[in-house]
Design an enzyme around this catalytic site. Structure first.
Site, PDB file in Angstrom:
ATOM      1  CG  PHE A 144     -15.600  18.242  22.610  1.00 18.63           C
ATOM      2  CD1 PHE A 144     -16.443  18.227  22.105  1.00 18.63           C
ATOM      3  CD2 PHE A 144     -14.463  18.720  23.730  1.00 18.63           C
ATOM      4  CE1 PHE A 144     -16.093  20.193  21.585  1.00 18.63           C
ATOM      5  CE2 PHE A 144     -13.802  19.607  22.400  1.00 18.63           C
ATOM      6  CZ  PHE A 144     -15.480  20.552  22.004  1.00 18.63           C
ATOM      7  CB  CYS A 183      -9.983  18.775  13.298  1.00 16.86           C
ATOM      8  SG  CYS A 183     -11.231  17.300  12.578  1.00 16.86           S
ATOM      9  CE  LYS A 203     -10.647   8.999  28.152  1.00 18.70           C
ATOM     10  NZ  LYS A 203     -11.780  10.969  28.427  1.00 18.70           N
ATOM     11  CD  GLU A 224     -13.247  14.564  30.472  1.00 24.82           C
ATOM     12  OE1 GLU A 224     -11.965  14.893  30.561  1.00 24.82           O
ATOM     13  OE2 GLU A 224     -12.849  13.460  29.140  1.00 24.82           O
ATOM     14  CD  GLU A 245      -8.065  22.714  16.375  1.00 26.45           C
ATOM     15  OE1 GLU A 245      -8.769  22.218  16.033  1.00 26.45           O
ATOM     16  OE2 GLU A 245      -7.440  22.698  17.258  1.00 26.45           O
ATOM     17  CB  SER A 248      -5.967  19.901  20.979  1.00 27.32           C
ATOM     18  OG  SER A 248      -5.079  19.286  22.663  1.00 27.32           O
TER      19      SER A 248
END
Length: 498
Positions: free
Chosen positions: A149, A281, A173, A176, A382, A226
């Site tokens: 995201f 990240c 993909k 969402e 994290e 992640s």
């Protein structure tokens, strides 16, 4: 309410599952869209379409592929404000940050435009008498990407432009949580002349992810997200015979030596820790202050942090926007709320922050924690939010032991005026991307992005030369054209070079 659908075979395809995910405006907290979740049959349809398209795209000339990619780059440039607005509306980052995301994604499109150069093979003549050997690289077939995201346009562009330039077809993909940017990228690719079925987008959740990982016609899967999910992607993908390139999480350290320009270091710590609300990240989440620099450095960071303008991403005055969801905002806040009990000093507390007129938005102020024990949750996990930890170290060696002891190895940076110390650091530190007085060392498009240790699962980094290698397979061709005067004959011995 608007429904975001799939893009399969060069056109929109309505979802049939009856399952939908909410898409929020993080600045207001309101749900104004929903995204259709794919069934396994819809994923299969996308893969079948990509497989059919590969028959012609995989053998298309490099000239044809680059013509499409150059046109695509032109359209992206013309629509960059539009794409950035979609990112801001669904992710929440400020418009200038979203524009930067689009620009960095376009770097990879530009890299893909140079595919004729990148796919040049090698030739060795006369390796034996009248024998030549050539090496070439060919596409894999249908490949897939599963993206996060936090960069809904840039990370997909880290993947599919290189993949399709190499001759593959692609099934994406996206997250969402903010799916519209990826959908728009696919529309623009079609407008640029990309043949139907070469780039497909299936929206969805774990059902779609698992089917992509299991589908026998998908040759390779790229992932950014992640660490726990990256591990899952790698294990399940390999189980089903796929190449896997899975980039995981991070806890990026910024080492500040006593000789550093502390004003400059403080500015860069602010930029790297709080940009995009820390949902990067490559964000700096730990500053390691060496020697007696700690108190002064923390004071400078705190002064700057308290002056940041937090608000809706559509407000040009905003320097930082909201977080992606209410649940994530509350989880990030919990690290700050629990920090003092675990031995940290809370210098700036951003919990409980709200924006006038946007009280239901997913806003969180910036937080600064000092003297954070390495056992504290704020150091160990994290956080993926606007929380910066400061850890003290007596010496350079102590700092290196701390950094290299982290289970992550994504990015790191050193701030110093000492060239010798910087050179030693870049050789000794156990991380895939290193900055010297650069806090977020994301490589340019013609170098590859990727970490070490628990930040990468798979053998290849993403984009750059590693991206070309990941999306192609090598072939070596040995050729002999005998002279008509050769007598030939039978020889059962192992061939040798002569």
């Amino acid at each position: 309410m608007k429904t975001i659908t799939h893009w399969i075979g060069g056109k929109p395809v309505e979802g049939t599952s009856g399952r939908f995910g909410p898409v929020y405006d993080p600045a207001t907290g309101a749900q104004d869209k929903q995204v259709a979740f794919a069934t396994t049959d819809e994923v299969d349809a996308a893969v079948d379409t990509a497989k059919a398209a590969f028959e012609s795209w995989g053998t298309a000339s490099l000239a044809k592929r680059t013509a499409v990619l150059f046109k695509y780059r032109e359209l992206l440039d013309a629509r960059r404000d539009e794409i950035a607005a979609l990112i801001t509306a669904e992710h929440g980052k400020v418009h200038s940050d979203a524009l930067g995301e689009v620009a960095r994604g376009m770097e990879i499109v530009e890299l893909a435009c140079s595919i004729p150069q990148l796919l040049k093979g090698e030739l060795s003549t006369q390796v034996s008498t009248r024998v030549d050997v050539a090496s070439i690289r060919q596409p894999l077939g249908v490949v897939a990407g599963i993206t996060p995201f936090n960069f809904p346009a840039m990370v997909p562009m880290w993947m599919f432009p290189v993949a399709i330039a190499c001759g593959n077809t692609f099934v994406l993909k996206p997250s969402e949580k903010d799916p519209s940017a990826s959908y728009r990228l696919a529309e623009l690719a079609s407008e640029a002349g990309l043949p139907d079925g070469v780039l497909n987008v299936v929206q969805g959740d774990k059902v779609a992810v698992d089917r992509l990982l299991e589908h026998p016609d998908i040759a390779a899967v790229s992932f950014v997200g992640s660490t726990p999910i990256a591990k899952y992607i790698q294990m399940k993908g390999i189980e089903h015979g796929k190449r896997v390139q899975a980039l995981g999480g991070a806890k990026n350290h910024m080492l500040v030596l006593p000789d550093a320009d502390l004003d400059f270091a403080a500015d860069q710590a602010i930029n790297a820790a709080y940009g995009s609300a820390g949902e990067r990240c490559m964000a700096v989440s730990v500053v390691v202050a060496v020697g007696d620099t700690g108190d002064e450095l923390v004071g400078k960071i705190a002064e700057r942090a308290k002056g940041l303008k937090i608000g809706p991403g559509t407000d040009p005055a905003s320097e930082m926007g909201p977080l992606i969801t209410r649940e994530h905002r509350d989880k990030v806040a919990s690290y700050v709320s629990g920090a003092a009990a675990q031995g940290a000093e809370v210098v700036v507390d951003g919990t409980g922050y709200s924006v006038a007129g946007h009280e239901d938005g997913f806003f969180l102020g910036v937080s600064l924690l000092d003297k954070v024990p390495v056992t504290a949750d704020a150091y160990q996990d994290e956080i993926f939010g606007p929380v910066l930890c400061v850890v003290r170290a007596d010496t350079y060696d102590d700092a290196m032991k701390l950094i290299n002891g982290s289970r992550w190895g994504n990015g790191t940076a050193i701030f110093t005026r000492d060239g010798g110390a910087a050179r030693r650091f870049q050789l000794e530190v156990q991380a895939g991307m290193v900055g010297v007085n650069v806090p977020i060392p994301v490589p340019v498009g013609y170098h590859s992005f990727g970490g070490w240790k628990d930040s990468l699962f798979g053998d290849h980094h993403i984009y750059g030369n590693d991206g070309i290698a990941f999306y192609t397979q090598g072939k070596v061709i040995t050729t002999r054209w005998p002279d008509p005067a050769d007598s030939g004959g039978i020889n059962l011995g192992f061939p040798s070079h002569s």
